[in-house]
Write an enzyme that holds these catalytic residues in place. Structure first.
Site, PDB file in Angstrom:
ATOM      1  N   THR A  33       0.819  -1.215   0.000  1.00  0.00           N
ATOM      2  CA  THR A  33       0.000   0.000   0.000  1.00  0.00           C
ATOM      3  C   THR A  33       0.849   1.259   0.000  1.00  0.00           C
ATOM      4  O   THR A  33       0.444   2.283  -0.534  1.00  0.00           O
ATOM      5  CB  THR A  33      -0.938  -0.029   1.222  1.00  0.00           C
ATOM      6  OG1 THR A  33      -1.808  -1.139   1.070  1.00  0.00           O
ATOM      7  CG2 THR A  33      -1.776   1.232   1.338  1.00  0.00           C
ATOM      8  N   SER A  80       1.632  -7.624  -0.906  1.00  0.00           N
ATOM      9  CA  SER A  80       2.541  -8.433  -0.082  1.00  0.00           C
ATOM     10  C   SER A  80       2.110  -9.889   0.018  1.00  0.00           C
ATOM     11  O   SER A  80       2.901 -10.737   0.420  1.00  0.00           O
ATOM     12  CB  SER A  80       2.701  -7.824   1.312  1.00  0.00           C
ATOM     13  OG  SER A  80       1.546  -8.002   2.080  1.00  0.00           O
ATOM     14  N   THR A 112       1.686  -4.185   4.276  1.00  0.00           N
ATOM     15  CA  THR A 112       1.569  -4.472   5.712  1.00  0.00           C
ATOM     16  C   THR A 112       0.994  -5.851   5.992  1.00  0.00           C
ATOM     17  O   THR A 112       1.204  -6.411   7.070  1.00  0.00           O
ATOM     18  CB  THR A 112       0.684  -3.419   6.410  1.00  0.00           C
ATOM     19  OG1 THR A 112      -0.618  -3.452   5.823  1.00  0.00           O
ATOM     20  CG2 THR A 112       1.278  -2.034   6.302  1.00  0.00           C
ATOM     21  N   ASP A 113       0.244  -6.421   5.028  1.00  0.00           N
ATOM     22  CA  ASP A 113      -0.462  -7.683   5.310  1.00  0.00           C
ATOM     23  C   ASP A 113       0.483  -8.794   5.760  1.00  0.00           C
ATOM     24  O   ASP A 113       0.167  -9.555   6.678  1.00  0.00           O
ATOM     25  CB  ASP A 113      -1.235  -8.161   4.071  1.00  0.00           C
ATOM     26  CG  ASP A 113      -2.447  -7.286   3.775  1.00  0.00           C
ATOM     27  OD1 ASP A 113      -2.778  -6.427   4.614  1.00  0.00           O
ATOM     28  OD2 ASP A 113      -3.052  -7.462   2.705  1.00  0.00           O
TER      29      ASP A 113
END
Ligand code: SIN
Length: 342
Positions: A33, A80, A112-113
């Protein structure tokens, strides 16, 4: 994707002010993101991750050049969830080269996932005391109040800080500094998503400066892995436990090539009795099974039919088991990596 990443490794962007010599920082960009783009500035969920090049991310924050001499390398530019074992190995090796050279620190920009998985992997394979900082954003670069630019500036500042030495890999988001060993994503959409509920943060940013709560330390018992001669990582899969779970799901994983399995068990690593029995059988056949927890926090002690994951959640336990299997298949030695052998 791996081919693309190899090719794009040749694209190195260097940003510096020449007036004063600044510490060198290498940024390995993977997408997410922080490099995401949406049609509208108000769109903070319906966007494409991994659209914007690392050069553009760095150029968008001219203040970075006051802090460090930054070089950006595009390793991948993707969501990710697409980060493969090949990319993990590539990041680990490239970070090592940079840290054994002039770089004062390394930054990985990442979705971030799964940032906690890559960060945890890098924590286990970095043998220097220089910092690796994994940074992302919860809002795309095109959003009103995008969090990426400040997160990136903080990450560069952190990577150049003398106080960051000897703390392993860190996750930097939303002004908080977390240890990669313990920090996890805990909320699907909030900016305040990274937490280490049991262990807490290492520190915070205040007035643009990292403020650490503790002196430098490493996670207790953290093992170290040398990946310089490893070409592939063994397939390790995660399976989720629930009411009515069937034991033959484990067989399906083994048939698909799993060399080890992590169970996201209920509570303290629990599974239905039939699954427990199958786990014990698999372990006898040389397929190690790590019992972790779907609760999201806590220490797993269950080890009567598998290896207890200790503090590691399922996704981190998978990384540990993959790396562990490159060294040994012995169940006691594997359990020792989780600190749960005694
Ligand atoms: C991703 O992980 O690639 C998308 C979500 C994010 O970066 O926050």
């Amino acid at each position: 994707m791996f081919k693309k990443s190899i090719l794009s490794l040749t694209l190195v962007f260097s940003f510096s002010t020449f007036a004063l010599e600044k510490p060198e920082v290498m940024i390995f960009a993977t997408g997410g993101t922080i490099a995401g783009s949406a049609q509208k500035a108000t769109d903070i969920t319906g966007y494409s991750a991994g659209e914007i090049a690392v050069s553009t991310l760095i150029e968008a924050v001219p203040e970075i050049a006051d802090v460090a001499d930054v070089k950006g390398i595009q390793v991948a530019n993707t969501s990710s969830s697409n980060i493969s074992n090949e990319i993990l190995l590539e990041l680990g090796r490239e970070a090592k080269v940079a840290l054994n050279g002039e770089a004062k620190g390394v930054i990985v920009t990442h979705g971030t996932d799964t940032a906690e998985e890559t960060a945890f992997f890098l924590d286990l394979v970095n043998q220097t005391d220089k910092p690796i900082v994994v940074v992302g954003a919860m809002r795309p670069a095109t959003a009103i109040s995008a969090d990426g630019p400040m997160n990136l500036l903080n990450a560069v500042t952190l990577a150049t800080s003398d106080e960051a030495k000897g703390r392993g890999t860190m996750i930097m988001l939303n002004d908080f500094i977390g240890s990669a060993y313990y920090t996890s994503k805990t909320n699907s959409t909030s900016l305040d998503t990274f937490k280490a509920y049991d262990q807490g943060f290492l520190g915070t940013f205040a007035g643009g400066v990292p403020k650490f709560y503790f002196d430098a330390a490493q996670a207790t018992g953290k093992p170290s892995f040398d990946i310089s001669k490893i070409e592939t990582l063994p397939q390790v899969d995660i399976i989720y436990s629930y009411l009515g779970m069937q034991a033959d799901q484990l067989d399906a994983l083994v048939a698909s090539g799993s060399k080890g399995i992590v169970v996201a068990g209920s509570g303290n690593g629990s599974t239905p009795q039939a699954v427990r029995d199958r786990i014990a059988e698999l372990q006898k056949k040389g397929i190690p099974v790590v019992l972790s927890s779907r609760t999201g926090t806590g220490y797993v002690t269950s080890k009567e039919h598998g290896i207890a994951s200790g503090t590691l959640n399922p996704q981190k336990a998978r990384i540990m088991l993959m790396l562990g299997l490159t060294k040994t298949q012995d169940l006691d030695e594997l359990a020792a990596l989780f600190g749960t052998d005694v």
